[in-house]
Design a protein around this motif. Structure first.
Motif, PDB file in Angstrom:
ATOM      1  N   VAL B  66     102.396  21.467  96.958  1.00 26.49           N
ATOM      2  CA  VAL B  66     102.368  20.039  97.249  1.00 26.49           C
ATOM      3  C   VAL B  66     103.798  19.542  97.416  1.00 26.49           C
ATOM      4  O   VAL B  66     104.649  19.776  96.564  1.00 26.49           O
ATOM      5  N   ASP B  67     104.039  18.854  98.519  1.00 29.94           N
ATOM      6  CA  ASP B  67     105.352  18.268  98.740  1.00 29.94           C
ATOM      7  C   ASP B  67     105.489  17.046  97.834  1.00 29.94           C
ATOM      8  O   ASP B  67     104.715  16.097  97.958  1.00 29.94           O
ATOM      9  N   THR B  70     105.767  13.463  99.895  1.00 30.08           N
ATOM     10  CA  THR B  70     104.639  12.891 100.610  1.00 30.08           C
ATOM     11  C   THR B  70     103.327  13.036  99.844  1.00 30.08           C
ATOM     12  O   THR B  70     102.390  12.294 100.093  1.00 30.08           O
ATOM     13  N   GLY B  71     103.259  14.009  98.949  1.00 27.70           N
ATOM     14  CA  GLY B  71     102.008  14.263  98.251  1.00 27.70           C
ATOM     15  C   GLY B  71     101.072  15.151  99.043  1.00 27.70           C
ATOM     16  O   GLY B  71      99.980  15.463  98.593  1.00 27.70           O
ATOM     17  N   PHE B  72     101.506  15.554 100.247  1.00 28.00           N
ATOM     18  CA  PHE B  72     100.659  16.419 101.057  1.00 28.00           C
ATOM     19  C   PHE B  72     100.977  17.887 100.801  1.00 28.00           C
ATOM     20  O   PHE B  72     102.098  18.236 100.416  1.00 28.00           O
ATOM     21  N   VAL B  73      99.990  18.731 101.044  1.00 30.22           N
ATOM     22  CA  VAL B  73     100.184  20.161 100.875  1.00 30.22           C
ATOM     23  C   VAL B  73     100.923  20.700 102.094  1.00 30.22           C
ATOM     24  O   VAL B  73     100.575  20.378 103.228  1.00 30.22           O
TER      25      VAL B  73
END
Lengths: 424, 350
Positions: B66-67, B70-73
């Motif tokens: 998880v970045d 951004t909270g995105f994978v």
């Protein structure tokens, strides 16, 4: 033979490759109209076809096809994950369990929901919307909700002259009074779901929240090694030690506990709303027909806090007809459809005002305590690695309940474990 | 597949010009054999070779994290070399792995020993000629016909807190909790289900023993026990060893029974397959493939050791026949070597 053993895993492993190639999906506009599919768990109520055909008759150009997934939540998630990883558009609308939101959002498998264009959101119980959010953004629309309630034996409490308890201490006193009655002799005081599975995460979180603690704080960071959390966990551990919770309850999932309550072996039972109808069945399966009632969960110093259940509908990032998908979700989230669904399947709606409808209250006498439960309820941690997080919580809770670890130690270890898992 | 190739290659060196006819004849056979075998090889390559290689490759990758911004994978897998393997053997996961390794081995040894004893006993009973033999045979085989998950659910029902097992023993044992009781419940359920399998294969072996041998033994004054030890056991040994081998390989990858009967994440009954499943379930296919590969190697080693030490006739047959073929030239009828294997597979499929 040996080879065959690994085949199953290997076959599923192949899906992972696909991720490498594709680009990011762009969020934003929900465009495209046409036929869509709706992936949902096995429809045990049998009412879904009626809901869908109501949509289909109004929208012949945007027909919805229902794709029934397995009855078990794990099986549903697995199929949805697989389709998403392969970037298939086989499921346009996904019926997501509340705990999957973060995983699906973080992997960009579902579209962000523009809040302004979904009117049902303003009518929903605010707590239910929290379960559809990830990092402050909305990724799904709440359709059904769920909250724990305290089922109690009204007949025995009346006989012992006590009120339904609002705190754990009151519950213990009430139980002692009932056990002093001839009818209450040898009866178990309390039970919930304590087998090592998702239900334990729910019950553990409720005990901790009910004592003013948190598992994961508002800031998204674990904060479970606190005196409040310890007080909550100790309530459960001590109740097991003293026998207030029967020893067998460590093997209870929902159904085992329900059987015990229906057999009249339990005075208090933490359970979901579905038990109400089953325990009221007059076909002889329940010995407590007409003898029980529900109240909000008790807590340490006042009313307790339930853990939120329920399902939200999301739009797959790989769907072709996203505008149709959005409209279908709006349709299913409307007051009319939610009311119909409540009446036919007795699933708790997200729509707040339905709980105050007197006609519905007459049919479902638990609506008022249920609304109170859901309004105050807390979601489970919204984390991407939810599978690992819930396994860690179950491990800690189970070790403490079976006295393998001291409660304090279990919480300290859990804090360490969660800190390594939640790095967002 | 490898057998015809050296033969064909050697020919030209030994007798280059003279026997052209023979050579052509030979070459034709080789080609024809290759053509006839190619569909099998293709299927085997697709369903066996490809998944193995794909899994080995997969086990060298890890999914993106998880970045934190951004909270995105992060998309895409990263190549991590042998990290997934070293991770298995270090830290907390090592404890979990060795615990699962021990459980798997313990289940395999205990269950297979119990099943062998019971299975042989069942076979001896089924072999006897008596009234209602067909009924007994059928009833003994019923557990084997029930899918494992279903039998696990049945036993779960028996072993629940207020279930039949506790009613019979008269006290409350919480079978699904950590400890010896959950291990015992898995062993009981597994033995119940698969002892008939050994019984069935041993029965097939018993039926090939001619009656005359027993008659001769009786004439010589052998006791029943002596007959069993000196005649039945040695003659049924090939079938028995194959049955035991199959059961061992099967139990080494035991998954559904402990998973359904006791539940996941229970240290007492967690097996290697469950570890692999757990990783795959959390969409970490690289580590899952690494666990599966370790299990695959373990199973392969056990199978190899078993065949070498006890001489089970699974691949021994084929190995012995190869040199024979060379001596006799091309006269050995093709398929003799494979006959044993074919028979075995048929037996295993039952």
């Amino acid at each position: 033979m040996a080879v065959a053993s690994s085949l199953v895993l290997l076959a599923s492993a192949c899906g992972g490759d696909e991720e490498a190639g594709g680009g990011a999906t762009t969020g934003g506009a929900l465009e495209g109209r046409g036929p869509i599919t709706f992936a949902t768990g096995k429809d045990t109520s049998g009412f879904l076809p009626a809901q869908v055909s109501a949509w289909n008759s109004q929208h012949p150009e945007e027909k919805v096809t229902v794709v029934e997934l397995p009855e078990s939540a794990d099986g549903q998630r697995q199929q949805m994950v697989q389709a998403s990883q392969n970037k298939q558009d086989s499921f346009s609308v996904l019926n997501l369990d509340v705990v999957w939101t973060a995983e699906f959002a973080a992997n960009r498998w579902v579209e962000e929901i523009p809040r302004d264009s979904f009117p049902s959101l303003s009518a929903a119980i605010p707590a239910t919307i929290k379960t559809a959010e990830y990092r402050g953004k909305l990724y799904a629309v709440p359709i059904t909700s769920d909250g724990g309630m305290l089922y109690y034996r009204k007949d025995l409490l009346t006989k012992a002259g006590v009120q339904p308890p609002a705190t754990w201490a009151e519950m213990a006193t009430a139980c002692q009074k009932v056990q002093a009655l001839p009818e209450g002799k040898g009866m178990g005081c309390y039970a919930g779901q304590f087998e090592k599975y998702e239900g334990l995460t729910v019950n553990f979180s409720e005990a901790i929240n009910g004592a003013g603690g948190v598992v994961v704080g508002e800031d998204g960071k674990p904060n479970v090694d606190t005196p409040e959390a310890l007080a909550g966990l100790e309530f459960l551990v001590n109740a097991f030690k003293s026998g207030a919770i029967p020893k067998a309850a460590i093997t209870y999932k929902e159904e085992e506990g329900r059987r015990a309550f229906q057999d009249g072996k339990l005075l208090f039972h933490r359970q979901w709303p579905y038990q109400y109808a089953l325990a009221s069945k007059t076909d002889g399966s329940s010995k407590v027909v007409g003898k029980f009632a529900v109240a909000p969960l008790p807590g340490l110093n006042g009313p307790g806090v339930s853990t939120l259940g329920g399902h939200n509908y999301a739009i797959s990032a790989f769907a072709k007809n996203k505008a149709s998908a959005a409209d279908f979700i709006k349709f299913m989230a409307s007051e009319e459809r939610q009311s119909a669904n409540l009446q036919a399947s007795s699933q708790a709606p997200a729509w707040a005002s339905l709980y105050d409808d007197t006609a519905l209250q007459a049919k479902f006498p638990y609506l008022t305590p249920l609304k109170a439960s859901i309004e105050k309820a807390q979601p489970r941690p919204a984390v991407v690695k939810y599978g690992d997080v819930t396994a860690a919580i179950q491990e800690a809770a189970y070790d403490a309940l079976t006295e393998k670890k001291q409660p304090k130690q279990a919480l300290t270890d859990l804090q360490t474990k969660l800190s390594s898992l939640i790095t967002q | 597949m490898s057998a015809p190739t050296p033969v064909a290659a050697e020919r030209p060196v030994n007798q280059p010009p003279t026997s052209e006819k023979v050579r052509r004849h030979d070459e034709g056979t080789g080609k024809l054999a290759a053509i006839l075998l190619s569909p099998t090889m293709l299927v085997l390559g697709l369903v066996v070779l490809f998944p193995i290689i794909s899994a080995l490759r997969e086990s060298l990758y890890q999914p993106g994290g998880v970045d934190p911004e951004t909270g995105f994978v992060t998309e895409g897998d990263t190549f991590v070399g042998l990290d997934n393997y070293t991770a298995i053997f270090t830290g907390d996961t090592a404890d979990r792995f060795w615990n699962a390794f021990y459980n798997t081995t313990f289940f395999t040894v205990t269950c297979v020993v119990l099943e062998t004893i019971l299975g042989v006993a069942m076979a001896l009973v089924m072999h006897k000629a008596f009234r209602g033999r067909a009924v007994v045979r059928a009833s003994i085989l019923v557990p084997w016909a029930i899918p494992t998950v279903v039998s696990a659910l049945l036993w779960k029902w028996i072993f629940q807190a207020d279930g039949a097992a506790n009613a019979i023993i008269g006290r409350q044992v919480l079978w699904s909790t950590e400890g010896w009781q959950s291990v015992a419940s898995v062993i009981i359920a597994d033995t119940w289900k698969t002892a008939p399998f050994i019984g069935l294969l041993v029965l097939a072996g018993l039926q090939t023993i001619p009656n005359e041998v027993y008659e001769a033994a009786k004439v010589d004054g052998a006791s029943v026990f002596q007959q069993f030890r000196m005649i039945t056991l040695p003659l049924v040994k090939p079938a028995l060893l194959v049955a035991v081998l199959f059961r061992m390989l099967d139990t080494l990858r035991i998954f559904d029974l402990p998973f359904v009967l006791v539940g996941p994440h229970k240290d007492s009954v967690e097996t290697l397959s469950m570890l692999a499943y757990d990783e795959a379930f959390n969409t970490r296919y690289g580590p899952a493939a690494a666990y599966a590969t370790v299990l695959f190697i373990y199973v392969a080693v056990v199978a190899f050791a078993f065949v070498k030490l006890l001489g089970a006739d699974v691949i021994g047959d084929a190995a012995v026949r190869k040199p024979k073929k060379k001596k006799k030239g091309d006269s050995a009828p093709p398929g003799v070597g494979a006959a044993g294997l074919g028979g075995l597979t048929a037996g295993g499929g039952v």
